[in-house]
Design a protein around this motif. Sequence first.
Motif, PDB file in Angstrom:
ATOM      1  N   ASN A 229       0.727  -1.196  -0.107  1.00  0.00           N
ATOM      2  CA  ASN A 229       0.079   0.162  -0.016  1.00  0.00           C
ATOM      3  C   ASN A 229       0.968   1.283   0.101  1.00  0.00           C
ATOM      4  OD1 ASN A 229       0.947   0.626   2.829  1.00  0.00           O
ATOM      5  ND2 ASN A 229      -0.682  -0.941   3.520  1.00  0.00           N
ATOM      6  N   ARG A 231       1.629   3.700   2.134  1.00  0.00           N
ATOM      7  CA  ARG A 231       2.378   3.811   3.395  1.00  0.00           C
ATOM      8  C   ARG A 231       3.622   2.895   3.327  1.00  0.00           C
ATOM      9  NH1 ARG A 231       0.319   4.783   9.483  1.00  0.00           N
ATOM     10  NH2 ARG A 231      -0.486   2.582   9.197  1.00  0.00           N
ATOM     11  N   GLU A 232       3.437   1.949   3.015  1.00  0.00           N
ATOM     12  CA  GLU A 232       4.310   0.478   3.138  1.00  0.00           C
ATOM     13  C   GLU A 232       5.455   1.037   2.058  1.00  0.00           C
ATOM     14  OE1 GLU A 232       1.750  -3.257   4.402  1.00  0.00           O
ATOM     15  OE2 GLU A 232       1.998  -2.813   2.494  1.00  0.00           O
ATOM     16  N   ARG A 261       6.339   1.714  15.326  1.00  0.00           N
ATOM     17  CA  ARG A 261       5.152   1.550  14.339  1.00  0.00           C
ATOM     18  C   ARG A 261       5.677   1.513  12.895  1.00  0.00           C
ATOM     19  NH1 ARG A 261       1.644  -1.586  12.918  1.00  0.00           N
ATOM     20  NH2 ARG A 261      -0.202  -0.700  11.621  1.00  0.00           N
ATOM     21  N   VAL A 262       6.727   2.298  12.762  1.00  0.00           N
ATOM     22  CA  VAL A 262       7.458   2.356  11.435  1.00  0.00           C
ATOM     23  C   VAL A 262       8.161   1.157  11.347  1.00  0.00           C
ATOM     24  CG1 VAL A 262       9.356   3.566   9.729  1.00  0.00           C
ATOM     25  CG2 VAL A 262       7.913   4.918  11.449  1.00  0.00           C
ATOM     26  N   GLN A 264       7.276  -2.066  12.341  1.00  0.00           N
ATOM     27  CA  GLN A 264       6.575  -3.093  12.295  1.00  0.00           C
ATOM     28  C   GLN A 264       5.859  -2.866  10.768  1.00  0.00           C
ATOM     29  OE1 GLN A 264       3.506  -2.303  15.141  1.00  0.00           O
ATOM     30  NE2 GLN A 264       4.841  -3.071  16.944  1.00  0.00           N
ATOM     31  N   ILE A 265       5.665  -1.766  10.348  1.00  0.00           N
ATOM     32  CA  ILE A 265       4.940  -1.707   8.816  1.00  0.00           C
ATOM     33  C   ILE A 265       6.158  -2.079   7.980  1.00  0.00           C
ATOM     34  CG2 ILE A 265       4.327  -0.061   7.145  1.00  0.00           C
ATOM     35  CD1 ILE A 265       3.308   1.753   9.400  1.00  0.00           C
ATOM     36  N   GLU A 266       7.589  -1.773   8.109  1.00  0.00           N
ATOM     37  CA  GLU A 266       8.770  -2.048   7.368  1.00  0.00           C
ATOM     38  C   GLU A 266       8.616  -3.566   7.237  1.00  0.00           C
ATOM     39  OE1 GLU A 266      13.398  -1.100   6.631  1.00  0.00           O
ATOM     40  OE2 GLU A 266      12.515  -0.802   8.601  1.00  0.00           O
ATOM     41  N   ARG A 268       6.327  -5.751   7.744  1.00  0.00           N
ATOM     42  CA  ARG A 268       5.415  -6.536   7.130  1.00  0.00           C
ATOM     43  C   ARG A 268       5.500  -6.376   5.758  1.00  0.00           C
ATOM     44  NH1 ARG A 268       0.141  -3.566   8.910  1.00  0.00           N
ATOM     45  NH2 ARG A 268       0.819  -2.094   7.400  1.00  0.00           N
ATOM     46  N   ALA A 269       6.067  -5.273   5.260  1.00  0.00           N
ATOM     47  CA  ALA A 269       6.296  -4.976   3.974  1.00  0.00           C
ATOM     48  C   ALA A 269       7.295  -5.761   3.260  1.00  0.00           C
ATOM     49  CB  ALA A 269       6.442  -3.299   3.422  1.00  0.00           C
TER      50      ALA A 269
END
Length: 288
Positions: A229, A231-232, A261-262, A264-266, A268-269
């Motif tokens: 997405n 943001r990712e 949070r950054v 975690q998103i990283e 996941r991406a």
Amino acid sequence: MSLETGSPRHFVKAAMAAPYLEREEEHDLAVSWRTDHDEKALARLAASHMRLVISIASRFRHFGLPMGDLIQEGHVGLLEAAARFEPERNVRFSTYATWWIRASIQDYILRNWSIVRGGTSSTQKALFFNLRRLRAKMARNGSGSPDPAMYEEIASAIGVSKADVELMNSRLSAPDTSLNAPVIESDAAAADRQDFLPCPQPLQDQTVSETIDTDRRTRWLHVALNELNERELRIVRERRLTEDGATLESLGEKLGISKERVRQIENRALQKLRSALLRDHERAVFVN
């Protein structure tokens, strides 16, 4: 008389017959040339110092180059010294000109001694002339080649590496050899020396293979990035796809979230990208 219009012997005789200049007269000639560009003053100044040119040129006569050419190059250095000389410094012109004469002659020797250009830096030039002088001294004394300790001593004194000294010594030990010359002199059909030079470049099939693989991986990466997405994708681009990756803190400030949070998103991406790349790779292998 110049070297073009007369023989070197007559030129030397004329130079030796030129009168010396007193300090005051030399100063006046230098001032006339510097301020008024008086050609006659320059001619007298140069003629009175040609014996200096000849003296310095004679020190380099063992390099196998014509003495007339060495004198001519020294004369070029003399004229360069005259163009740069500052009479107000109260220094004799001969003292100042000596460096320019010697430098001009040395540059000429380095340009013509070998087809292969050498001594391009001041340290390499010093190495060339000092090592030749040392080799000539050892030859007169009946000594052999320099030993490793002598290489170290020369390298330390001149400010170069030991490898530079060894390389220059090997160049001075043998004449230039054409790469097109046959390995076996008596056999005209023999391979050339250049045929045995190793090439550091990869083979053509290896280059083509790496190009194809790089293009394929690039296409897979672009396809896999479509799985993310907005943001990712931004986080991956700024963290992983730039030369200076952004920090978690800076990205958190831009996105208004914590650095955890950054992270975690990283993660996941990256997992999405890994899964997409594996899937595309398996599909490509299956098709092939």
